[in-house]
Design a protein around this motif. Structure first.
Motif, PDB file in Angstrom:
ATOM      1  N   ALA A  92       6.574   1.977   0.352  1.00 38.23           N
ATOM      2  CA  ALA A  92       5.370   1.142   0.400  1.00 38.23           C
ATOM      3  C   ALA A  92       5.339   0.332   1.687  1.00 38.23           C
ATOM      4  N   LYS A  93       4.131  -0.013   2.121  1.00 41.09           N
ATOM      5  CA  LYS A  93       3.953  -0.825   3.319  1.00 41.09           C
ATOM      6  C   LYS A  93       3.260  -2.131   2.966  1.00 41.09           C
ATOM      7  N   PHE A 148       5.502   8.987  -2.795  1.00 42.49           N
ATOM      8  CA  PHE A 148       6.197   8.872  -4.084  1.00 42.49           C
ATOM      9  C   PHE A 148       7.332   9.880  -4.197  1.00 42.49           C
ATOM     10  N   LYS A 149       8.365   9.507  -4.951  1.00 49.74           N
ATOM     11  CA  LYS A 149       9.457  10.438  -5.257  1.00 49.74           C
ATOM     12  C   LYS A 149      10.223   9.929  -6.463  1.00 49.74           C
ATOM     13  N   TYR A 150      10.987  10.814  -7.069  1.00 49.35           N
ATOM     14  CA  TYR A 150      11.895  10.438  -8.161  1.00 49.35           C
ATOM     15  C   TYR A 150      13.262  10.134  -7.562  1.00 49.35           C
ATOM     16  N   ASN A 151      13.952   9.141  -8.122  1.00 56.86           N
ATOM     17  CA  ASN A 151      15.337   8.928  -7.702  1.00 56.86           C
ATOM     18  C   ASN A 151      16.272   9.602  -8.698  1.00 56.86           C
ATOM     19  N   VAL A 195       0.862  -1.184   0.000  1.00 62.04           N
ATOM     20  CA  VAL A 195       0.000   0.000   0.000  1.00 62.04           C
ATOM     21  C   VAL A 195       0.900   1.237   0.000  1.00 62.04           C
ATOM     22  N   ILE A 196       0.520   2.207  -0.839  1.00 64.95           N
ATOM     23  CA  ILE A 196       1.308   3.427  -1.001  1.00 64.95           C
ATOM     24  C   ILE A 196       0.384   4.640  -0.843  1.00 64.95           C
ATOM     25  N   ILE A 234      10.467   1.062  -2.932  1.00 68.93           N
ATOM     26  CA  ILE A 234      10.367   0.185  -4.102  1.00 68.93           C
ATOM     27  C   ILE A 234      10.176   1.028  -5.358  1.00 68.93           C
ATOM     28  N   CYS A 235      10.805   0.611  -6.433  1.00 68.40           N
ATOM     29  CA  CYS A 235      10.582   1.243  -7.730  1.00 68.40           C
ATOM     30  C   CYS A 235       9.203   0.806  -8.229  1.00 68.40           C
ATOM     31  N   VAL A 236       8.412   1.748  -8.660  1.00 68.38           N
ATOM     32  CA  VAL A 236       7.054   1.442  -9.114  1.00 68.38           C
ATOM     33  C   VAL A 236       7.074   0.442 -10.277  1.00 68.38           C
ATOM     34  N   ASP A 237       8.132   0.452 -11.074  1.00 66.98           N
ATOM     35  CA  ASP A 237       8.260  -0.498 -12.186  1.00 66.98           C
ATOM     36  C   ASP A 237       8.295  -1.957 -11.722  1.00 66.98           C
TER      37      ASP A 237
END
Length: 105
Positions: free
Chosen positions: A53-54, A41-44, A35-36, A81-84
């Motif tokens: 995320a949890k 969210f952020k950009y690396n 769950v997010i 975690i990367c959303v990809d």
């Protein structure tokens, strides 16, 4: 399958919300349900979208009340975690709940 559920705010989720039942059902079927929240969210550096995320700590749940309590507790697994890396990203936020200082969400 690795699922992510995007919500307004993890800490304001309530037991009866469909999102929690979906996540619990996925976990009970052997999937990962993360769950997010909108502000997680952020950009690396590489311009990839990341999220803190949890994930609830148990591998099965009998009630959405227990699931949500675990998700909102310190026992929950938290990971950047990367959303990809997710197979599915469910958009479950409710923009009408975001008034005042959080209209960006």
């Amino acid at each position: 399958m690795k699922l992510a559920l995007f919500v307004n705010n993890i800490m304001t989720e309530e037991v009866g919300y469909t999102t929690n039942r979906l996540a619990m059902a996925a976990i009970n079927r052997g999937h990962e349900a993360w769950v997010i929240g909108a502000d997680d969210f952020k950009y690396n550096r590489d311009n990839k979208i990341m999220a803190t995320a949890k994930h609830a700590p148990k591998s099965s749940y009998k009630s959405s009340e227990t699931y949500l309590k675990d998700l909102q507790s310190a026992k929950a697994k938290q990971e950047e975690i990367c959303v990809d890396d997710f197979d599915v990203l469910f958009l479950r936020s409710d923009p009408s709940n975001e008034t005042g200082p959080r209209t960006w969400a």
